[in-house]
Design an enzyme around this catalytic site. Sequence first.
Site, mmCIF file in Angstrom:
data_model
loop_
_atom_site.group_PDB
_atom_site.id
_atom_site.type_symbol
_atom_site.label_atom_id
_atom_site.label_comp_id
_atom_site.label_asym_id
_atom_site.label_seq_id
_atom_site.Cartn_x
_atom_site.Cartn_y
_atom_site.Cartn_z
ATOM 1 N N GLN A 306 28.207 59.289 33.479
ATOM 2 C CA GLN A 306 27.808 57.894 33.642
ATOM 3 C C GLN A 306 27.830 57.495 35.120
ATOM 4 O O GLN A 306 26.971 56.745 35.590
ATOM 5 C CB GLN A 306 28.746 56.987 32.841
ATOM 6 C CG GLN A 306 28.606 55.493 33.116
ATOM 7 C CD GLN A 306 27.271 54.933 32.677
ATOM 8 O OE1 GLN A 306 26.605 55.491 31.814
ATOM 9 N NE2 GLN A 306 26.874 53.816 33.274
ATOM 10 N N GLU A 307 28.793 58.027 35.851
ATOM 11 C CA GLU A 307 28.932 57.668 37.260
ATOM 12 C C GLU A 307 27.881 58.344 38.140
ATOM 13 O O GLU A 307 27.287 57.710 39.015
ATOM 14 C CB GLU A 307 30.336 58.072 37.769
ATOM 15 C CG GLU A 307 31.496 57.346 37.111
ATOM 16 C CD GLU A 307 31.614 55.899 37.546
ATOM 17 O OE1 GLU A 307 30.926 55.508 38.516
ATOM 18 O OE2 GLU A 307 32.381 55.146 36.918
ATOM 19 N N SER A 308 27.648 59.643 37.954
ATOM 20 C CA SER A 308 26.852 60.404 38.929
ATOM 21 C C SER A 308 25.821 61.354 38.328
ATOM 22 O O SER A 308 25.127 62.050 39.070
ATOM 23 C CB SER A 308 27.794 61.233 39.798
ATOM 24 O OG SER A 308 28.414 62.246 39.016
#
Length: 456
Positions: A306-308
């Site tokens: 989700q972040e990267s």
Amino acid sequence: MRKPGIRCMTLFLLLLCLLFSSCNPVKIDSISINPGKLTVLIRNIPTVYYEGPEGKMGFEYDLVKAFADHMGLELKLKVVDSVTDILKAIENGEADLAAAGLTRTDEREKRFLFGPDYFTVQQQVVGNRSHPYPRKAEELQNFDLLVLKNTSYVEELKKLQQQYPKLHWQETDEYSTDQLLEQVWLGKISCTVADSNILAMNRRYFPELMVAFPISEEQSLAWIINRKKLRLKAKLAQWFDIIKNSGRLAELKDRYYGYTEIFDYVDIKVFTRRISSRLPEIQEFFQKYAAQYHIPWTLLAAKAYQESHWDPNAVSPTGVKGIMMLTLPTAKALGITNRLDPEQSIKGGAHYFGQLLDRVPESVPEKQRAAFAMAAYNVGMGHIYDARKLARKLGKDPDSWKDIKSVLPLLSRKKYYKDLQHGYARGYEPVIYVERIFNYRNILEQKLGLLSTHPG
């Protein structure tokens, strides 16, 4: 014999009057209304000022804080709920300036003293792609329109009404523009008007929002200055020249608006492909550090995606980096020296997530603690505590993620956040954030043949 003495005494008294302004006071233009302080009217909204995971932030806040520091003044914020109240307060001389994303318009120029322009926006009619919305100004006559009261939006609509007499709208002070956009997204109102920068930020969270058409040319945002503070205006003009020429203003714009692309819906095919192409190289790190901090490794991996998107070289305009997209202060606090090193980044992310888990109240059931911690990772633990307090007030269970995710969106509404310690929060964002991570985790575990149960 006494006349010369009387004349001298009279001249002496006149000089005293001039020197001390006791006979005909002369207004001395100090920099600020409170010595040593810069008093600023500000709004608690995402494009202006809010409390994030690492404290106070926001484009306008960072800008005005930098100016106060430059002047050697303590920044004193006066949070005001609406544009109407902001304009009234600055007109009454209750602050040195108003920094609240205010548009410079002809009508406002007649009433107020503006500082330098620092941002360009355009007013846009906004609808929901899933519902009918007007495609051109003429069609707007057939829709109910809700906009903020006493704003530049109203000024433009009045101009448009001269061409389209049946054009009608309602005005409100109960919502911010962000909240009206949320109402459009929920399908509760047909359309509204928003500045382009506000819409760009909100479309990341509400991708169904659509630009119908613009109703203005490009306009400038500027701070409004207390009319008695002409020296402040001069100092402000000098400072803006400095930050514009140095590139500092452009960097600040990039930090808050350089990452405003629309959030796509979950792309199952891309994610599934990356489980095979990217995950194998870093899976051992997820397993190692998740175990160290008592976190399911698939949850940590889903969070990282989700972040990267599992890109070890990911860098955002806000300065966060790496697979876990750590901020520099967080990385330093965790002893991480290279955020772009996959193992270090995953170790730091697991450590930080573990710290947040420890801060979740013990009364929260074990299976739901991860949801609370992830929401805190996104919006800040202070807002999670506020949501729990509000849940109790509304008769909901503060230890239930199901109830908390229904309460969090209320933190963006003045009616609810005005009495909470940490103020405004974009409450839908952590809810969407957590749900997406659980979705990625479910897909990952299905792909790997694993099973798990998550809070709903």
